[in-house]
Write a protein that holds these residues in place. Structure first.
Motif, PDB file in Angstrom:
ATOM      1  N   SER A  37       0.827  -1.209   0.000  1.00 18.30           N
ATOM      2  CA  SER A  37       0.000   0.000   0.000  1.00 18.30           C
ATOM      3  C   SER A  37       0.860   1.258   0.000  1.00 18.30           C
ATOM      4  CB  SER A  37      -0.943  -0.002   1.204  1.00 18.30           C
ATOM      5  OG  SER A  37      -0.199  -0.019   2.416  1.00 18.30           O
ATOM      6  N   TRP A  38       2.051   1.153   0.472  1.00 16.12           N
ATOM      7  CA  TRP A  38       3.067   2.194   0.273  1.00 16.12           C
ATOM      8  C   TRP A  38       4.358   1.487  -0.105  1.00 16.12           C
ATOM      9  CZ3 TRP A  38       6.856   1.653   4.076  1.00 16.12           C
ATOM     10  CH2 TRP A  38       6.459   1.090   5.301  1.00 16.12           C
ATOM     11  N   PRO A  39       5.133   2.088  -1.011  1.00 14.22           N
ATOM     12  CA  PRO A  39       6.253   1.366  -1.622  1.00 14.22           C
ATOM     13  C   PRO A  39       7.487   1.288  -0.742  1.00 14.22           C
ATOM     14  CG  PRO A  39       6.111   3.569  -2.513  1.00 14.22           C
ATOM     15  CD  PRO A  39       4.913   3.402  -1.617  1.00 14.22           C
ATOM     16  N   ARG A  40       8.267   0.252  -0.998  1.00 13.57           N
ATOM     17  CA  ARG A  40       9.572   0.082  -0.351  1.00 13.57           C
ATOM     18  C   ARG A  40      10.638   0.271  -1.420  1.00 13.57           C
ATOM     19  NH1 ARG A  40       9.177  -2.308   4.545  1.00 13.57           N
ATOM     20  NH2 ARG A  40      11.176  -1.276   4.771  1.00 13.57           N
ATOM     21  N   PRO A  83      11.701 -10.824  -3.411  1.00 13.27           N
ATOM     22  CA  PRO A  83      11.529 -12.079  -4.122  1.00 13.27           C
ATOM     23  C   PRO A  83      10.384 -12.014  -5.115  1.00 13.27           C
ATOM     24  CG  PRO A  83      10.543 -12.213  -1.958  1.00 13.27           C
ATOM     25  CD  PRO A  83      11.222 -10.883  -2.033  1.00 13.27           C
ATOM     26  N   GLY A  84      10.422 -12.839  -6.118  1.00  6.31           N
ATOM     27  CA  GLY A  84       9.334 -12.905  -7.083  1.00  6.31           C
ATOM     28  C   GLY A  84       9.844 -13.286  -8.447  1.00  6.31           C
ATOM     29  N   PRO A  85       8.966 -13.724  -9.335  1.00  5.29           N
ATOM     30  CA  PRO A  85       9.382 -14.187 -10.650  1.00  5.29           C
ATOM     31  C   PRO A  85       9.720 -13.084 -11.632  1.00  5.29           C
ATOM     32  CG  PRO A  85       7.011 -14.280 -10.455  1.00  5.29           C
ATOM     33  CD  PRO A  85       7.537 -13.876  -9.109  1.00  5.29           C
ATOM     34  N   GLY A  86       9.392 -11.853 -11.289  1.00  8.37           N
ATOM     35  CA  GLY A  86       9.649 -10.745 -12.195  1.00  8.37           C
ATOM     36  C   GLY A  86      11.126 -10.433 -12.307  1.00  8.37           C
ATOM     37  N   PRO A  87      11.512  -9.573 -13.245  1.00  9.67           N
ATOM     38  CA  PRO A  87      12.917  -9.290 -13.494  1.00  9.67           C
ATOM     39  C   PRO A  87      13.579  -8.370 -12.484  1.00  9.67           C
ATOM     40  CG  PRO A  87      11.533  -8.032 -15.005  1.00  9.67           C
ATOM     41  CD  PRO A  87      10.627  -8.960 -14.259  1.00  9.67           C
ATOM     42  N   GLY A  88      12.848  -7.874 -11.517  1.00  8.60           N
ATOM     43  CA  GLY A  88      13.517  -7.092 -10.491  1.00  8.60           C
ATOM     44  C   GLY A  88      12.699  -5.907 -10.038  1.00  8.60           C
ATOM     45  N   PRO A  89      13.276  -5.121  -9.112  1.00 11.40           N
ATOM     46  CA  PRO A  89      12.572  -3.956  -8.575  1.00 11.40           C
ATOM     47  C   PRO A  89      12.096  -3.025  -9.685  1.00 11.40           C
ATOM     48  CG  PRO A  89      14.587  -4.383  -7.352  1.00 11.40           C
ATOM     49  CD  PRO A  89      14.614  -5.270  -8.556  1.00 11.40           C
ATOM     50  N   GLY A  90      10.871  -2.563  -9.545  1.00 11.38           N
ATOM     51  CA  GLY A  90      10.320  -1.642 -10.510  1.00 11.38           C
ATOM     52  C   GLY A  90       9.807  -2.297 -11.771  1.00 11.38           C
ATOM     53  N   MET A  91       9.794  -3.615 -11.801  1.00 10.70           N
ATOM     54  CA  MET A  91       9.440  -4.327 -13.032  1.00 10.70           C
ATOM     55  C   MET A  91       8.305  -5.329 -12.810  1.00 10.70           C
ATOM     56  SD  MET A  91      11.479  -2.948 -15.221  1.00 10.70           S
ATOM     57  CE  MET A  91      11.468  -4.043 -16.615  1.00 10.70           C
ATOM     58  N   GLY A  92       7.313  -4.973 -12.017  1.00  8.24           N
ATOM     59  CA  GLY A  92       6.157  -5.851 -11.866  1.00  8.24           C
ATOM     60  C   GLY A  92       6.238  -6.738 -10.644  1.00  8.24           C
ATOM     61  N   ASP A  93       5.855  -7.995 -10.812  1.00  4.58           N
ATOM     62  CA  ASP A  93       5.871  -8.931  -9.683  1.00  4.58           C
ATOM     63  C   ASP A  93       7.233  -8.916  -9.000  1.00  4.58           C
ATOM     64  OD1 ASP A  93       3.323 -10.140  -9.492  1.00  4.58           O
ATOM     65  OD2 ASP A  93       3.724 -11.333 -11.268  1.00  4.58           O
ATOM     66  N   GLY A  94       7.214  -8.831  -7.696  1.00  2.00           N
ATOM     67  CA  GLY A  94       8.456  -8.809  -6.945  1.00  2.00           C
ATOM     68  C   GLY A  94       8.985  -7.422  -6.688  1.00  2.00           C
ATOM     69  N   SER A  95       8.420  -6.414  -7.313  1.00  2.00           N
ATOM     70  CA  SER A  95       8.819  -5.036  -7.031  1.00  2.00           C
ATOM     71  C   SER A  95       8.273  -4.608  -5.686  1.00  2.00           C
ATOM     72  CB  SER A  95       8.295  -4.099  -8.112  1.00  2.00           C
ATOM     73  OG  SER A  95       8.322  -2.758  -7.664  1.00  2.00           O
ATOM     74  N   MET A  96       9.108  -3.989  -4.884  1.00  2.00           N
ATOM     75  CA  MET A  96       8.666  -3.537  -3.572  1.00  2.00           C
ATOM     76  C   MET A  96       7.774  -2.302  -3.652  1.00  2.00           C
ATOM     77  SD  MET A  96       9.788  -5.738  -1.416  1.00  2.00           S
ATOM     78  CE  MET A  96       9.232  -6.826  -2.724  1.00  2.00           C
ATOM     79  N   ALA A  97       7.548  -1.814  -4.874  1.00  4.71           N
ATOM     80  CA  ALA A  97       6.642  -0.680  -5.057  1.00  4.71           C
ATOM     81  C   ALA A  97       5.322  -1.101  -5.684  1.00  4.71           C
ATOM     82  CB  ALA A  97       7.296   0.388  -5.924  1.00  4.71           C
ATOM     83  N   ASN A  98       5.180  -2.371  -6.042  1.00  2.71           N
ATOM     84  CA  ASN A  98       3.969  -2.805  -6.717  1.00  2.71           C
ATOM     85  C   ASN A  98       2.815  -2.919  -5.729  1.00  2.71           C
ATOM     86  OD1 ASN A  98       1.947  -4.695  -8.031  1.00  2.71           O
ATOM     87  ND2 ASN A  98       3.416  -4.415  -9.684  1.00  2.71           N
TER      88      ASN A  98
END
Length: 337
Positions: A268-271, A277-292
């Motif tokens: 609800s607020w980004p990190r 962790p997650g299957p996505g390519p990294g922070p800011g890129m969808g799943d696994g982004s701490m801002a999603n």
């Protein structure tokens, strides 16, 4: 203040006739004009809106209603699941999105630990978790804005199956938009706006700290206290708003023992900058982004639990919905603005 003025109007045989002119009082004695009470001559009283106990008011009152007055314009516009009028009166004031606050979930669950992953809220049978979560949304909305509970509210939750055995994707539950928070600020205008890391077209004031049902920044629900670590928000959903996995929904929001899987959560607020962790390519890129806001990581389990102190990622030795910073909160959307 009543100040009679006596005028000599004439003399009649044997008598002095006095006519008393002045302002009409209320019969209860004099007032000094500064009292809050004006007696029988006051305007029709307004009724303060009931609020969730302990909710914070942006104006500085930690227990008040953000608007301070329940006398909002209203229209008979309630509809049922088929889109037919129910005749119920709902406010015309915009209010169609919020994050469920900790205090509201504590109140409705009757537990300081909240609901955990079991959101049935009195419902039973197939699909009970989703129906119960929707009912929780409507109940909380009604407490914040009388009449708002008559809208069709939907929890932003995915599920493996509904009452008919069909997969449920959160993005398909919440209507087409637009959506506004309790104070009328834009959350998103269209469904496409929701499919980004932080919603497109969101009001900058709430982009990085989604508000709770009272329009209060959920990162700091009590303005008199420091910010708390409560970003993990239940969704069971991937970056596209669809079911994340069969083990990401706490048995379709009916389980709270901690053994029903690991619920997928958004933030609800980004990190920003923390990765994750997650299957996505990294922070800011969808799943696994701490801002999603929809899909950041897997929580530890489905048991009730509250953790509001920064302690890093979800605890692998825990089995609760809140071990990584949260309390099992979720997002609520109304199908009408």
């Amino acid at each position: 203040m009543t100040r009679p003025l006596s005028l000599l109007t004439g003399l009649l045989p044997g008598a002095l006739v006095l006519v008393t002119l002045g302002c009409t009082g209320d019969g209860d004695g004099e007032t000094d004009g500064t009292s809050a009470s004006t007696g029988a001559t006051t305007d029709a009283p307004t009724t303060d809106a009931p609020t969730t106990a302990g909710s914070a008011d942006p104006t500085g009152d930690p227990t008040g209603n953000p608007t301070g007055d329940a006398t909002t314009d209203a229209t008979t516009a309630g509809t049922d699941s088929n889109g037919e009028s129910t005749g119920e009166v709902i406010p015309t004031e915009k209010f169609s999105f919020f994050v469920t606050s900790l205090i509201a979930l504590q109140e409705l669950s009757g537990s300081q630990e909240g609901f955990g992953g079991d959101l049935r809220f009195g419902e039973d049978g197939p699909g009970a978790g989703l129906r119960g979560a929707d009912k929780i949304c409507a109940t909380i909305a009604e407490k914040s804005m009388p009449g708002a509970g008559n809208k069709q509210w939907r929890a932003f939750l995915s599920a493996v199956s509904d009452e008919n055995g069909n997969q449920v994707n959160a993005i398909d539950r919440v209507g087409e938009g637009p959506w506004y928070d309790r104070l009328g600020r834009t959350f998103a205008l269209t469904k496409a706006d929701l499919l980004t890391e932080r919603p497109t077209n969101i009001d900058p004031a709430i982009k990085d700290d989604f508000p709770n049902e009272d329009g209060v920044p959920n990162h700091q629900p009590d303005p008199n206290q420091p910010e708390v670590d409560n970003h993990d928000t239940l969704t069971g959903t991937n970056e596209n708003g669809q079911l994340y996995s069969k083990t990401a929904t706490c048995a379709d929001w009916t389980g709270n023992t901690g053994s029903e899987g690991k619920p997928r959560v958004g933030h609800s607020w980004p990190r920003y900058g923390m990765g994750g962790p997650g299957p996505g390519p990294g922070p800011g890129m969808g799943d696994g982004s701490m801002a999603n806001w929809m899909s950041s990581l897997d929580e530890s389990g489905c048991a009730p639990g509250v953790s509001l102190i920064e302690m890093g990622p979800p605890d692998p030795n825990s089995n609760t919905v809140g071990s990584g910073g949260g309390y099992g909160g979720f997002y609520c959307f109304a199908l009408t603005p």
